[in-house]
Design a protein around this motif. Structure first.
Motif, PDB file in Angstrom:
ATOM      1  N   LEU A   1      32.653  37.795  42.890  1.00 30.94           N
ATOM      2  CA  LEU A   1      33.661  36.739  42.786  1.00 30.94           C
ATOM      3  C   LEU A   1      34.893  37.075  43.606  1.00 30.94           C
ATOM      4  N   ILE A   2      35.611  36.026  43.985  1.00 32.79           N
ATOM      5  CA  ILE A   2      36.915  36.150  44.629  1.00 32.79           C
ATOM      6  C   ILE A   2      37.890  35.306  43.815  1.00 32.79           C
ATOM      7  N   MET A   3      39.087  35.846  43.571  1.00 29.78           N
ATOM      8  CA  MET A   3      40.101  35.119  42.800  1.00 29.78           C
ATOM      9  C   MET A   3      41.343  34.895  43.647  1.00 29.78           C
TER      10      MET A   3
ATOM     11  N   THR B   1      48.018  28.038  38.992  1.00 34.45           N
ATOM     12  CA  THR B   1      46.616  27.695  39.206  1.00 34.45           C
ATOM     13  C   THR B   1      45.838  28.947  39.556  1.00 34.45           C
ATOM     14  N   VAL B   2      44.660  29.063  38.972  1.00 30.91           N
ATOM     15  CA  VAL B   2      43.742  30.144  39.321  1.00 30.91           C
ATOM     16  C   VAL B   2      42.466  29.490  39.852  1.00 30.91           C
ATOM     17  N   SER B   3      41.938  30.062  40.928  1.00 32.90           N
ATOM     18  CA  SER B   3      40.689  29.586  41.518  1.00 32.90           C
ATOM     19  C   SER B   3      39.745  30.762  41.659  1.00 32.90           C
ATOM     20  N   LEU B   4      38.526  30.567  41.225  1.00 31.10           N
ATOM     21  CA  LEU B   4      37.472  31.575  41.380  1.00 31.10           C
ATOM     22  C   LEU B   4      36.404  31.013  42.296  1.00 31.10           C
TER      23      LEU B   4
ATOM     24  N   PHE C   1      39.047  40.050  35.252  1.00 28.71           N
ATOM     25  CA  PHE C   1      38.437  39.914  36.584  1.00 28.71           C
ATOM     26  C   PHE C   1      38.356  41.276  37.277  1.00 28.71           C
ATOM     27  N   ILE C   2      39.454  42.020  37.286  1.00 29.81           N
ATOM     28  CA  ILE C   2      39.486  43.322  37.961  1.00 29.81           C
ATOM     29  C   ILE C   2      38.630  44.348  37.220  1.00 29.81           C
ATOM     30  N   ASP C   3      38.697  44.358  35.899  1.00 26.40           N
ATOM     31  CA  ASP C   3      37.900  45.314  35.116  1.00 26.40           C
ATOM     32  C   ASP C   3      36.403  45.124  35.334  1.00 26.40           C
ATOM     33  N   ASN C   4      36.004  43.906  35.684  1.00 25.43           N
ATOM     34  CA  ASN C   4      34.579  43.605  35.855  1.00 25.43           C
ATOM     35  C   ASN C   4      34.207  43.292  37.302  1.00 25.43           C
TER      36      ASN C   4
END
Length: 93
Positions: free
Chosen positions: A61-63, A4-7, A52-55
């Motif tokens: 945002l937090i992931m 699961t990924v949450s932003l 996410f990291i590149d941008n």
């Protein structure tokens, strides 16, 4: 294994901008401050984490990711490469 990924964002519209760019479509989630998705193949997280990291300078945002039940990892610039390497080592299919 379901990953699961949450932003999260404190700024309305940030999730929509980031995810619309990532998926190359307009998701129309302008008011949302949280987005969550489950992946049957955890390797699919690698591309999202990299983007996410590149941008990270362009979006507020937090992931967080979850690879094991009740174990959550905050993705940062310091640990993103290690997380991506770990994904490929743990799920080499």
């Amino acid at each position: 294994m379901i990953a699961t990924v949450s932003l999260y964002s404190n700024k309305k519209g940030e999730l929509n901008k980031f995810l619309s760019n990532f998926y190359d479509t307009n998701l129309d989630i302008h008011e949302h401050l949280k987005w969550e998705k489950q992946y049957a193949n955890p390797i699919e997280l690698a591309e999202l984490i990299g983007t996410f990291i590149d941008n990270s300078d362009s979006y507020s945002l937090i992931m967080w990711i979850c690879l094991d039940k009740n174990v959550f990892i905050c993705v940062t610039e310091d640990n993103a490469d290690d997380i991506i390497k770990y994904l490929y080592e743990r799920f080499p299919y």
